[in-house]
Design a protein around this motif. Structure first.
Motif, PDB file in Angstrom:
ATOM      1  N   TRP A  46       7.195  -8.753   3.599  1.00  0.00           N
ATOM      2  CA  TRP A  46       7.288  -8.681   5.066  1.00  0.00           C
ATOM      3  C   TRP A  46       6.313  -7.647   5.620  1.00  0.00           C
ATOM      4  O   TRP A  46       5.646  -7.891   6.625  1.00  0.00           O
ATOM      5  N   ILE A  47       6.215  -6.498   4.960  1.00  0.00           N
ATOM      6  CA  ILE A  47       5.301  -5.452   5.436  1.00  0.00           C
ATOM      7  C   ILE A  47       3.855  -5.932   5.377  1.00  0.00           C
ATOM      8  O   ILE A  47       3.085  -5.747   6.320  1.00  0.00           O
ATOM      9  N   LEU A  48       3.484  -6.568   4.277  1.00  0.00           N
ATOM     10  CA  LEU A  48       2.085  -6.967   4.092  1.00  0.00           C
ATOM     11  C   LEU A  48       1.678  -8.153   4.956  1.00  0.00           C
ATOM     12  O   LEU A  48       0.530  -8.244   5.393  1.00  0.00           O
ATOM     13  N   TYR A  49       2.612  -9.075   5.218  1.00  0.00           N
ATOM     14  CA  TYR A  49       2.234 -10.322   5.879  1.00  0.00           C
ATOM     15  C   TYR A  49       2.838 -10.512   7.278  1.00  0.00           C
ATOM     16  O   TYR A  49       2.481 -11.464   7.958  1.00  0.00           O
ATOM     17  N   ARG A  50       3.732  -9.620   7.686  1.00  0.00           N
ATOM     18  CA  ARG A  50       4.383  -9.820   8.973  1.00  0.00           C
ATOM     19  C   ARG A  50       4.332  -8.584   9.877  1.00  0.00           C
ATOM     20  O   ARG A  50       4.999  -8.572  10.913  1.00  0.00           O
ATOM     21  N   THR A  51       3.607  -7.564   9.508  1.00  0.00           N
ATOM     22  CA  THR A  51       3.512  -6.368  10.340  1.00  0.00           C
ATOM     23  C   THR A  51       2.052  -6.055  10.632  1.00  0.00           C
ATOM     24  O   THR A  51       1.146  -6.470   9.901  1.00  0.00           O
ATOM     25  N   ARG A  52       1.838  -5.311  11.699  1.00  0.00           N
ATOM     26  CA  ARG A  52       0.479  -4.902  12.053  1.00  0.00           C
ATOM     27  C   ARG A  52      -0.099  -4.001  10.968  1.00  0.00           C
ATOM     28  O   ARG A  52      -1.285  -4.114  10.627  1.00  0.00           O
ATOM     29  N   PHE A  53       0.745  -3.118  10.429  1.00  0.00           N
ATOM     30  CA  PHE A  53       0.281  -2.236   9.356  1.00  0.00           C
ATOM     31  C   PHE A  53      -0.198  -3.049   8.158  1.00  0.00           C
ATOM     32  O   PHE A  53      -1.246  -2.774   7.566  1.00  0.00           O
ATOM     33  N   GLY A  54       0.569  -4.084   7.773  1.00  0.00           N
ATOM     34  CA  GLY A  54       0.186  -4.917   6.637  1.00  0.00           C
ATOM     35  C   GLY A  54      -1.096  -5.676   6.878  1.00  0.00           C
ATOM     36  O   GLY A  54      -1.935  -5.800   5.983  1.00  0.00           O
ATOM     37  N   LEU A  55      -1.258  -6.180   8.102  1.00  0.00           N
ATOM     38  CA  LEU A  55      -2.486  -6.900   8.444  1.00  0.00           C
ATOM     39  C   LEU A  55      -3.703  -5.983   8.328  1.00  0.00           C
ATOM     40  O   LEU A  55      -4.734  -6.350   7.751  1.00  0.00           O
ATOM     41  N   PHE A  99      14.679  -5.405  -6.499  1.00  0.00           N
ATOM     42  CA  PHE A  99      14.592  -6.793  -6.043  1.00  0.00           C
ATOM     43  C   PHE A  99      14.566  -6.875  -4.518  1.00  0.00           C
ATOM     44  O   PHE A  99      13.956  -7.788  -3.953  1.00  0.00           O
ATOM     45  N   ILE A 100      15.207  -5.924  -3.845  1.00  0.00           N
ATOM     46  CA  ILE A 100      15.128  -5.874  -2.383  1.00  0.00           C
ATOM     47  C   ILE A 100      13.718  -5.487  -1.945  1.00  0.00           C
ATOM     48  O   ILE A 100      13.218  -5.947  -0.906  1.00  0.00           O
ATOM     49  N   ALA A 101      13.045  -4.652  -2.750  1.00  0.00           N
ATOM     50  CA  ALA A 101      11.701  -4.187  -2.397  1.00  0.00           C
ATOM     51  C   ALA A 101      10.677  -5.322  -2.374  1.00  0.00           C
ATOM     52  O   ALA A 101       9.658  -5.216  -1.689  1.00  0.00           O
ATOM     53  N   VAL A 102      10.953  -6.403  -3.087  1.00  0.00           N
ATOM     54  CA  VAL A 102       9.993  -7.519  -3.132  1.00  0.00           C
ATOM     55  C   VAL A 102       9.871  -8.207  -1.774  1.00  0.00           C
ATOM     56  O   VAL A 102       8.760  -8.310  -1.237  1.00  0.00           O
TER      57      VAL A 102
END
Length: 323
Positions: free
Chosen positions: A173-182, A165-168
């Motif tokens: 955050w990784i996909l929508y709030r980091t350069r890597f996610g973008l 549940f923490i991974a969600v």
């Protein structure tokens, strides 16, 4: 209170049965957002379950088992990447090959190493992830409504359950709030534009498969040394495919993925509860009917009852760099 106790029991089972689906669906989310269709989730989950059970059996440490599960899952993810990214092979064929390879390899190696028909030895409690009692669970147990919910559903789960549940939110955050996610989402939509910006499309896709491998490692480890006490032949039992269906139903978004997996987990828990029970005006229904409910729902959802679910535009298409 009898009906409420039954509901609490079903909800507790729902949580436990949803965890491998959540981890696996999030794994598919990372790979598919980068344009890699990963039907090999089932195989990676099975391989990680086998590796985790073997290492935990030999060392007596569930943490070393988790590490082994993650490593073997990442290796199979890199194998998928080598076939479909480096050599631009068909991603579906590569994923299916991984599923067949792990299904056979786990049985052969398990029988060769342990002589139990592909099954690993039963793990002692010290080699498994045990349940964690949250603060105040025993004190609140007698409180009506809230007490049983907190003590038997929220509390009493193993650490991998809470990590799922923490991974969600972490995935969101990784996909929508980091350069890597973008960049990851961009390479799944328009790899040519990413390449033009001087960013390696191949390396981004490999990193997405590494992320997927890590999450599948958690999933398989949960099956073998948290939910169960040993590896059993084909113990993933199609959960990788159900996770893919959940991912499509959730339209490749982390939070809807979690709720969809909980829905599938609830159906599975309800099927287990209804075994041997009589349905009013019908009588006892064969248990196979209830066991088929998650798969029936999968077919219904994929038949188009979820509205338009558009995958990443570059999904499943090998990228050929323009000269």
């Amino acid at each position: 209170m009898e009906y409420y106790d039954t509901l609490i029991s079903i909800l507790g089972s729902t949580i436990r049965l949803s965890i491998p689906l959540i981890f696996t669906a999030l794994a598919g989310l990372f790979s598919e957002r980068a344009g890699i269709f990963d039907i090999g989730l089932e195989g990676k989950m099975l391989a990680s379950a086998f590796a985790a059970a073997c290492v935990a059996s030999v060392t007596g440490s569930p943490w070393l088992g988790l590490l082994a599960g993650i490593l073997i899952s990442v290796l199979f993810g890199l194998l998928h990447g080598f076939a479909s990214i480096t050599n631009r092979g068909n991603q579906i064929v590569s994923g299916v090959a991984i599923n067949f390879l792990t299904a056979g390899l786990t049985i052969v190696l398990g029988n060769s190493w342990f002589g139990q028909g592909g099954r690993t030895p039963t793990l002692p409690a010290t080699a498994r992830f045990g349940s964690i009692v949250l603060p105040g669970a025993d004190a609140l147990r007698g409180v009506p409504i809230i007490g049983p919910l907190y003590a038997n559903v929220i509390s009493g789960n193993n650490i991998l359950t809470y990590l799922a549940f923490i991974a969600v939110p972490i995935s969101w955050w990784i996909l929508y709030r980091t350069r890597f996610g973008l960049r990851l989402r961009a390479v799944g939509e328009n790899p040519g534009a990413v390449d033009t910006a001087g960013i390696s499309v191949e390396w981004l896709r490999y990193r997405s498969l590494i992320c997927a491998g890590i999450l599948c490692g958690f999933s398989g480890t949960y099956l073998a040394i948290a939910q169960s006490a040993a590896f059993i032949n084909n113990m993933s039992a199609g959960k990788g495919y159900i996770a893919l269906a959940a991912l499509i139903f959730a339209k490749w978004k982390p939070v809807p993925v979690m709720f969809t997996c909980l829905l599938f987990g609830f159906l599975d828990a309800f099927a287990n509860f209804m075994q041997g029970k009589e349905v009013p005006f019908i009588g006892e229904v064969p248990v196979q009917i209830f066991q088929a409910l998650p798969y029936i729902l999968t077919c219904i959802l994929l038949a188009g009852f979820i509205g338009v679910a558009n995958p990443p535009k570059a999904g499943g298409v090998p990228y050929v760099k323009e000269r």
